[in-house]
Scaffold this motif. Sequence first.
Motif, PDB file in Angstrom:
ATOM      1  N   ALA A   1       0.828  -1.214   0.000  1.00  0.00           N
ATOM      2  CA  ALA A   1       0.000   0.000   0.000  1.00  0.00           C
ATOM      3  C   ALA A   1       0.863   1.265   0.000  1.00  0.00           C
ATOM      4  O   ALA A   1       0.598   2.209  -0.744  1.00  0.00           O
ATOM      5  CB  ALA A   1      -0.936  -0.004   1.207  1.00  0.00           C
ATOM      6  N   VAL A   2       1.915   1.275   0.819  1.00  0.00           N
ATOM      7  CA  VAL A   2       2.780   2.454   0.876  1.00  0.00           C
ATOM      8  C   VAL A   2       3.487   2.653  -0.459  1.00  0.00           C
ATOM      9  O   VAL A   2       3.618   3.788  -0.934  1.00  0.00           O
ATOM     10  CB  VAL A   2       3.778   2.347   2.051  1.00  0.00           C
ATOM     11  CG1 VAL A   2       4.869   3.403   1.964  1.00  0.00           C
ATOM     12  CG2 VAL A   2       3.036   2.455   3.379  1.00  0.00           C
ATOM     13  N   LYS A   3       3.910   1.572  -1.081  1.00  0.00           N
ATOM     14  CA  LYS A   3       4.574   1.676  -2.383  1.00  0.00           C
ATOM     15  C   LYS A   3       3.634   2.315  -3.414  1.00  0.00           C
ATOM     16  O   LYS A   3       4.056   3.156  -4.214  1.00  0.00           O
ATOM     17  CB  LYS A   3       5.024   0.298  -2.851  1.00  0.00           C
ATOM     18  CG  LYS A   3       5.795   0.312  -4.151  1.00  0.00           C
ATOM     19  CD  LYS A   3       6.261  -1.075  -4.524  1.00  0.00           C
ATOM     20  CE  LYS A   3       7.067  -1.049  -5.806  1.00  0.00           C
ATOM     21  NZ  LYS A   3       7.567  -2.374  -6.166  1.00  0.00           N
ATOM     22  N   GLU A   4       2.364   1.932  -3.391  1.00  0.00           N
ATOM     23  CA  GLU A   4       1.395   2.512  -4.333  1.00  0.00           C
ATOM     24  C   GLU A   4       1.054   3.957  -4.001  1.00  0.00           C
ATOM     25  O   GLU A   4       0.790   4.762  -4.897  1.00  0.00           O
ATOM     26  CB  GLU A   4       0.110   1.674  -4.354  1.00  0.00           C
ATOM     27  CG  GLU A   4       0.239   0.394  -5.140  1.00  0.00           C
ATOM     28  CD  GLU A   4      -1.117  -0.245  -5.369  1.00  0.00           C
ATOM     29  OE1 GLU A   4      -1.904   0.315  -6.178  1.00  0.00           O
ATOM     30  OE2 GLU A   4      -1.393  -1.279  -4.746  1.00  0.00           O
ATOM     31  N   LEU A   5       1.059   4.292  -2.714  1.00  0.00           N
ATOM     32  CA  LEU A   5       0.715   5.654  -2.291  1.00  0.00           C
ATOM     33  C   LEU A   5       1.859   6.649  -2.495  1.00  0.00           C
ATOM     34  O   LEU A   5       1.620   7.849  -2.654  1.00  0.00           O
ATOM     35  CB  LEU A   5       0.317   5.660  -0.809  1.00  0.00           C
ATOM     36  CG  LEU A   5      -1.072   5.144  -0.471  1.00  0.00           C
ATOM     37  CD1 LEU A   5      -1.202   4.918   1.027  1.00  0.00           C
ATOM     38  CD2 LEU A   5      -2.131   6.116  -0.965  1.00  0.00           C
ATOM     39  N   GLU A   6       3.076   6.175  -2.491  1.00  0.00           N
ATOM     40  CA  GLU A   6       4.242   7.056  -2.508  1.00  0.00           C
ATOM     41  C   GLU A   6       4.217   8.132  -3.609  1.00  0.00           C
ATOM     42  O   GLU A   6       4.486   9.305  -3.332  1.00  0.00           O
ATOM     43  CB  GLU A   6       5.528   6.240  -2.582  1.00  0.00           C
ATOM     44  CG  GLU A   6       6.775   7.070  -2.436  1.00  0.00           C
ATOM     45  CD  GLU A   6       8.040   6.230  -2.449  1.00  0.00           C
ATOM     46  OE1 GLU A   6       9.053   6.725  -1.950  1.00  0.00           O
ATOM     47  OE2 GLU A   6       8.018   5.086  -2.956  1.00  0.00           O
ATOM     48  N   PRO A   7       3.881   7.803  -4.851  1.00  0.00           N
ATOM     49  CA  PRO A   7       3.903   8.857  -5.881  1.00  0.00           C
ATOM     50  C   PRO A   7       2.895   9.982  -5.631  1.00  0.00           C
ATOM     51  O   PRO A   7       3.044  11.075  -6.158  1.00  0.00           O
ATOM     52  CB  PRO A   7       3.551   8.114  -7.175  1.00  0.00           C
ATOM     53  CG  PRO A   7       3.750   6.675  -6.888  1.00  0.00           C
ATOM     54  CD  PRO A   7       3.574   6.495  -5.420  1.00  0.00           C
ATOM     55  N   TYR A   8       1.878   9.723  -4.822  1.00  0.00           N
ATOM     56  CA  TYR A   8       0.803  10.679  -4.587  1.00  0.00           C
ATOM     57  C   TYR A   8       0.970  11.472  -3.289  1.00  0.00           C
ATOM     58  O   TYR A   8       0.075  12.219  -2.902  1.00  0.00           O
ATOM     59  CB  TYR A   8      -0.546   9.948  -4.557  1.00  0.00           C
ATOM     60  CG  TYR A   8      -0.857   9.201  -5.824  1.00  0.00           C
ATOM     61  CD1 TYR A   8      -1.422   9.853  -6.913  1.00  0.00           C
ATOM     62  CD2 TYR A   8      -0.561   7.847  -5.941  1.00  0.00           C
ATOM     63  CE1 TYR A   8      -1.704   9.168  -8.088  1.00  0.00           C
ATOM     64  CE2 TYR A   8      -0.835   7.157  -7.116  1.00  0.00           C
ATOM     65  CZ  TYR A   8      -1.403   7.815  -8.181  1.00  0.00           C
ATOM     66  OH  TYR A   8      -1.675   7.144  -9.336  1.00  0.00           O
ATOM     67  N   ALA A   9       2.108  11.322  -2.614  1.00  0.00           N
ATOM     68  CA  ALA A   9       2.302  11.903  -1.279  1.00  0.00           C
ATOM     69  C   ALA A   9       2.033  13.408  -1.225  1.00  0.00           C
ATOM     70  O   ALA A   9       1.535  13.906  -0.216  1.00  0.00           O
ATOM     71  CB  ALA A   9       3.707  11.600  -0.775  1.00  0.00           C
ATOM     72  N   ALA A  10       2.330  14.118  -2.257  1.00  0.00           N
ATOM     73  CA  ALA A  10       2.169  15.579  -2.248  1.00  0.00           C
ATOM     74  C   ALA A  10       0.783  16.037  -2.672  1.00  0.00           C
ATOM     75  O   ALA A  10       0.501  17.245  -2.626  1.00  0.00           O
ATOM     76  CB  ALA A  10       3.210  16.222  -3.152  1.00  0.00           C
ATOM     77  N   VAL A  11      -0.107  15.127  -3.061  1.00  0.00           N
ATOM     78  CA  VAL A  11      -1.409  15.536  -3.598  1.00  0.00           C
ATOM     79  C   VAL A  11      -2.576  14.803  -2.935  1.00  0.00           C
ATOM     80  O   VAL A  11      -3.585  14.524  -3.581  1.00  0.00           O
ATOM     81  CB  VAL A  11      -1.462  15.359  -5.140  1.00  0.00           C
ATOM     82  CG1 VAL A  11      -0.477  16.282  -5.826  1.00  0.00           C
ATOM     83  CG2 VAL A  11      -1.231  13.908  -5.536  1.00  0.00           C
ATOM     84  N   ILE A  12      -2.468  14.502  -1.659  1.00  0.00           N
ATOM     85  CA  ILE A  12      -3.547  13.809  -0.953  1.00  0.00           C
ATOM     86  C   ILE A  12      -4.711  14.779  -0.749  1.00  0.00           C
ATOM     87  O   ILE A  12      -4.515  15.875  -0.222  1.00  0.00           O
ATOM     88  CB  ILE A  12      -3.054  13.280   0.421  1.00  0.00           C
ATOM     89  CG1 ILE A  12      -1.838  12.362   0.251  1.00  0.00           C
ATOM     90  CG2 ILE A  12      -4.182  12.580   1.178  1.00  0.00           C
ATOM     91  CD1 ILE A  12      -2.079  11.098  -0.526  1.00  0.00           C
ATOM     92  N   PRO A  13      -5.925  14.403  -1.158  1.00  0.00           N
ATOM     93  CA  PRO A  13      -7.082  15.281  -0.953  1.00  0.00           C
ATOM     94  C   PRO A  13      -7.325  15.518   0.546  1.00  0.00           C
ATOM     95  O   PRO A  13      -7.117  14.607   1.361  1.00  0.00           O
ATOM     96  CB  PRO A  13      -8.253  14.502  -1.566  1.00  0.00           C
ATOM     97  CG  PRO A  13      -7.612  13.543  -2.514  1.00  0.00           C
ATOM     98  CD  PRO A  13      -6.284  13.200  -1.916  1.00  0.00           C
ATOM     99  N   PRO A  14      -7.754  16.719   0.918  1.00  0.00           N
ATOM    100  CA  PRO A  14      -7.963  17.044   2.335  1.00  0.00           C
ATOM    101  C   PRO A  14      -8.883  16.072   3.063  1.00  0.00           C
ATOM    102  O   PRO A  14      -8.672  15.779   4.242  1.00  0.00           O
ATOM    103  CB  PRO A  14      -8.579  18.451   2.299  1.00  0.00           C
ATOM    104  CG  PRO A  14      -8.158  19.024   0.997  1.00  0.00           C
ATOM    105  CD  PRO A  14      -8.022  17.860   0.048  1.00  0.00           C
ATOM    106  N   GLU A  15      -9.892  15.536   2.369  1.00  0.00           N
ATOM    107  CA  GLU A  15     -10.845  14.613   3.007  1.00  0.00           C
ATOM    108  C   GLU A  15     -10.197  13.297   3.413  1.00  0.00           C
ATOM    109  O   GLU A  15     -10.702  12.582   4.268  1.00  0.00           O
ATOM    110  CB  GLU A  15     -12.019  14.294   2.066  1.00  0.00           C
ATOM    111  CG  GLU A  15     -12.768  15.496   1.571  1.00  0.00           C
ATOM    112  CD  GLU A  15     -12.110  16.139   0.348  1.00  0.00           C
ATOM    113  OE1 GLU A  15     -11.390  15.461  -0.417  1.00  0.00           O
ATOM    114  OE2 GLU A  15     -12.297  17.350   0.172  1.00  0.00           O
ATOM    115  N   LEU A  16      -9.084  12.947   2.786  1.00  0.00           N
ATOM    116  CA  LEU A  16      -8.412  11.675   3.057  1.00  0.00           C
ATOM    117  C   LEU A  16      -7.159  11.844   3.919  1.00  0.00           C
ATOM    118  O   LEU A  16      -6.557  10.861   4.333  1.00  0.00           O
ATOM    119  CB  LEU A  16      -8.016  11.005   1.733  1.00  0.00           C
ATOM    120  CG  LEU A  16      -9.128  10.739   0.735  1.00  0.00           C
ATOM    121  CD1 LEU A  16      -8.561  10.161  -0.561  1.00  0.00           C
ATOM    122  CD2 LEU A  16     -10.170   9.812   1.328  1.00  0.00           C
ATOM    123  N   LEU A  17      -6.818  13.083   4.197  1.00  0.00           N
ATOM    124  CA  LEU A  17      -5.540  13.382   4.847  1.00  0.00           C
ATOM    125  C   LEU A  17      -5.409  12.772   6.239  1.00  0.00           C
ATOM    126  O   LEU A  17      -4.366  12.183   6.574  1.00  0.00           O
ATOM    127  CB  LEU A  17      -5.348  14.895   4.916  1.00  0.00           C
ATOM    128  CG  LEU A  17      -3.943  15.402   5.107  1.00  0.00           C
ATOM    129  CD1 LEU A  17      -2.992  14.856   4.052  1.00  0.00           C
ATOM    130  CD2 LEU A  17      -3.928  16.913   5.070  1.00  0.00           C
TER     131      LEU A  17
END
Length: 176
Positions: free
Chosen positions: A49-65
């Motif tokens: 899961a972390v490997k898949e999330l890594e590219p998106y680290a800077a663009v997490i929507p506020p609702e999911l933060l």
Amino acid sequence: SARTEMAFAFVINANAIQYLSTVARKYKLKPLIDNLAKSLDDFGAENAAVKELEPYAAVIPPELLESYVSSLTQTYVGHMGSSAQWSRTDFFANEAASRIPKMFEAFDDRAAQAFIQTLKSNEILRRRIRVPTKLRRLRSLGNIVIDRISQSFSDKAILKALVDENTEEKFFKLIG
């Protein structure tokens, strides 16, 4: 479904994640964050899961933060245990733990506030960080977060107490 995944792969390869709409980000990230949250202490699932999330680290929507930060923090801290197979007692997802500090480097004040909220509200994490080894792991994340916040960040005192080894009791009082 296959086309959608190919489109997301293209966006990652083109280094254009920041151009995804909020709806597209939620579509892609909510299942990944939910999976990480429910897979805590399952090291294989955490690593994936972390490997898949890594590219998106800077663009997490506020609702999911909040869920994102809480899950990453718990994954990084890990748990204490014992094993007949291993001589260690400090357990965490090794691959995920090597990626998470880089993900924390993408934090801003909103993500830092979610980190503080996690410290205050997550009972499992609060129990785990009573162990010095786990508190040191959390402190390393705190050092990253404190470098990412603005001068006007409201909960700076909690972060300062976390990163200073001499103020552990103050830190625990501040998080309640």
